[in-house]
Write an enzyme that holds these catalytic residues in place. Structure first.
Site, short mmCIF file in Angstrom:
data_model
loop_
_atom_site.label_atom_id
_atom_site.label_comp_id
_atom_site.label_asym_id
_atom_site.label_seq_id
_atom_site.Cartn_x
_atom_site.Cartn_y
_atom_site.Cartn_z
N HIS A 2 4.49 10.43 5.45
CA HIS A 2 4.07 9.88 6.74
C HIS A 2 3.79 8.39 6.67
O HIS A 2 3.49 7.77 7.69
CB HIS A 2 2.83 10.63 7.26
CG HIS A 2 1.59 10.40 6.45
ND1 HIS A 2 1.18 11.26 5.47
CD2 HIS A 2 0.68 9.40 6.47
CE1 HIS A 2 0.06 10.82 4.93
NE2 HIS A 2 -0.26 9.68 5.51
N GLY A 35 -7.08 4.85 4.30
CA GLY A 35 -6.83 3.94 3.19
C GLY A 35 -6.44 4.66 1.93
O GLY A 35 -6.02 4.06 0.96
N SER A 38 -4.26 7.43 1.80
CA SER A 38 -3.03 8.21 1.95
C SER A 38 -1.99 7.83 0.91
O SER A 38 -1.75 6.65 0.65
CB SER A 38 -2.46 7.98 3.35
OG SER A 38 -1.58 9.00 3.68
N SER A 84 -2.10 13.62 1.41
CA SER A 84 -1.45 13.80 2.70
C SER A 84 -2.41 13.52 3.84
O SER A 84 -2.22 12.58 4.61
CB SER A 84 -0.90 15.23 2.82
OG SER A 84 -0.37 15.47 4.10
N ASP A 120 5.57 16.26 3.00
CA ASP A 120 4.95 14.95 3.17
C ASP A 120 5.11 14.11 1.91
O ASP A 120 4.17 13.91 1.14
CB ASP A 120 3.46 15.10 3.53
CG ASP A 120 2.85 13.81 4.06
OD1 ASP A 120 3.58 12.81 4.15
OD2 ASP A 120 1.65 13.81 4.39
#
Length: 458
Positions: free
Chosen positions: A206, A318, A320, A335, A237
């Protein structure tokens, strides 16, 4: 749903990162996170060994007679079984059996029914092996009518499907470990991987679509890191960022955890429920917790993602794409989830093994670790400095130097024209203008961005 507050180790803003191109030239001393004192002695040499034993028993007995396995508080593998004969086999193998009412086949049928129901953003579910239930959670964005509809679906399956509401919101966590920036936002470097000829960063899907260009925020250098060449989200993801010069550089097998400390990654594996894990990210730093479920499904606003690792490790905007690891073994990339690192929360991770298999890449590990794998005896490495850590402390992995072989900083080496490909020396005027505009506003944008997501995190 409120979560117990966890003791954590904060590292500031320039914190966790994958080794290789994104790290400075500091030396790693020790790497540790807190653990409650008084933990019982672990009869197995590692969580990986305990997990393998449980998984092997489940595979042998089959999903009609078992309902998953996990690591108990004493470090011993526990296997859920549906009959006494299976329990006896588990005991003989040195594991602990737990008799349950519902087999894995029944539990999987329940999740299949939930998947077939109309999709509701803000919901998630996973099989809780330890309670022999399917746990369904809905965040604060789910309407009362959607909650009622989903509750009716759950009731139709059976009482072993348990519904609960959360005060937070299930969101993807765009931002990251060691910050890497694009014009679309900020994300994390996860782990360095390779296809044998070219090196890449494995991170969250993402974070951005294919052809997204990424830059390094570290130490004030706006150096191009690479470009996203493959991404899968939703559904899965994960994404692959190809390094601009094709190589990850020295110490590509080291994950930084802040303050010049790092963890050497020696391999990859699938986690086990109950396993102690560590997650690192640029916003919240190094945090620890346990794996609470596998094959979790999350209905993010952007779409549904399945097959995720569920944990009680906290995360914030922050984080991910940042790395999840244990005993020096790579497990996943961040994720999304709900909550924060003040009150706690639920965080989901994309398993690295599935991502690498789909992308046809391998983890970059040290020559020593690679040789161990080829000999058929891969072992999580340990650090000589770990003997100085208090007995009640848990180490996330082995310590390792974070720097280049010649002692220079990796960022400095990046900007050396001798190491930069011709494509990075000639940049079109429009790209220069775009990058300049992006970073002139960086500090203001970052503060506003954090305030916005902190307010909407839930």
């Amino acid at each position: 749903m409120r979560h117990a507050r966890r003791r954590v180790v904060r590292r500031g803003t320039q914190l966790a990162a994958v080794g290789g191109l994104l790290l400075g030239g500091a030396m790693v001393t020790t790497a540790m996170a807190s653990e409650t004192p008084g933990t019982s002695a672990v009869p197995f040499s590692s969580a990986t060994e305990a997990g393998d034993t449980g998984a092997s028993l489940v595979a042998t007995l089959g999903t009609a007679r078992t309902a998953g396995s996990w690591i108990g508080a004493d470090g011993k593998p526990v296997v859920a079984v549906t009959d006494e004969q299976a329990a006896a086999m588990v005991k003989r193998a040195g594991a602990e059996p737990k008799l349950v009412s519902h087999s894995m086949n029944e539990l999987k049928a329940a999740t299949a029914t939930l998947r077939a129901a109309p999709r509701v953003a803000g919901t998630a579910w996973a099989v809780d092996y330890r309670t022999n239930r399917v746990m369904v959670e809905a965040d604060s964005t789910v309407s009362s009518s959607d909650w009622s509809d989903l509750s009716r679906v759950a009731a139709g399956i059976g009482s072993y499907v348990q519904m609960q509401r959360s005060e937070g919101k299930f969101t993807t966590r765009l931002n990251g470990a060691q910050p890497i920036l694009s014009t679309g936002g900020r994300c994390s470097a996860g782990f360095n991987v390779t296809n044998g000829t070219t090196d890449f960063i494995l991170t969250a899907g993402h974070c951005g679509p294919a052809k997204t260009i990424w830059f390094d925020e570290g130490q004030g250098n706006n150096q191009q890191v690479g470009t996203t060449i493959d991404t899968q989200f939703p559904g899965s993801d994960f994404s692959l960022i190809q390094y601009a010069n094709g190589k990850a550089g020295d110490n590509a097998d080291v994950v930084a955890i802040g303050n010049g400390q790092g963890v050497r990654i020696t391999g990859s594996a699938d986690p086990t429920v109950g396993q102690k894990v560590f997650r690192s990210g640029s916003t919240s730093g190094l945090h620890d917790g346990t794996v609470t479920a596998l094959n979790a499904t999350v209905n993010y606003p952007e779409g549904t993602v399945t097959g995720l690792i569920q944990t009680n490790v906290c995360a914030e905007p922050g984080d991910s794409g940042g790395p999840l690891f244990s005993e020096g073994i790579a497990l996943g990339v961040t994720s999304g989830g709900s909550g924060d690192c003040t009150v706690g929360g639920v965080t989901f991770f994309q398993p690295v093994t599935r991502a690498m298999a789909a992308l046809n890449v391998q983890l970059i590990v040290s020559k020593q670790a690679a040789a161990g794998a080829q000999s058929g005896a891969p072992t999580p490495s340990t650090s000589a400095t770990h003997s100085a850590i208090a007995p009640s402390a848990a180490s996330p992995g082995s310590a390792a130097p974070v720097g280049t072989s010649d002692g220079t900083g990796l960022i400095a080496r990046l900007t050396d024209t001798r190491n930069v490909g011709p494509g990075l020396l000639v940049v079109g005027g429009s790209l220069v203008a775009l990058v300049a505009t992006r970073f002139i506003r960086a500090e203001q944008d970052r503060k506003a961005y954090q305030r916005y997501y902190s307010a909407t995190w839930g």
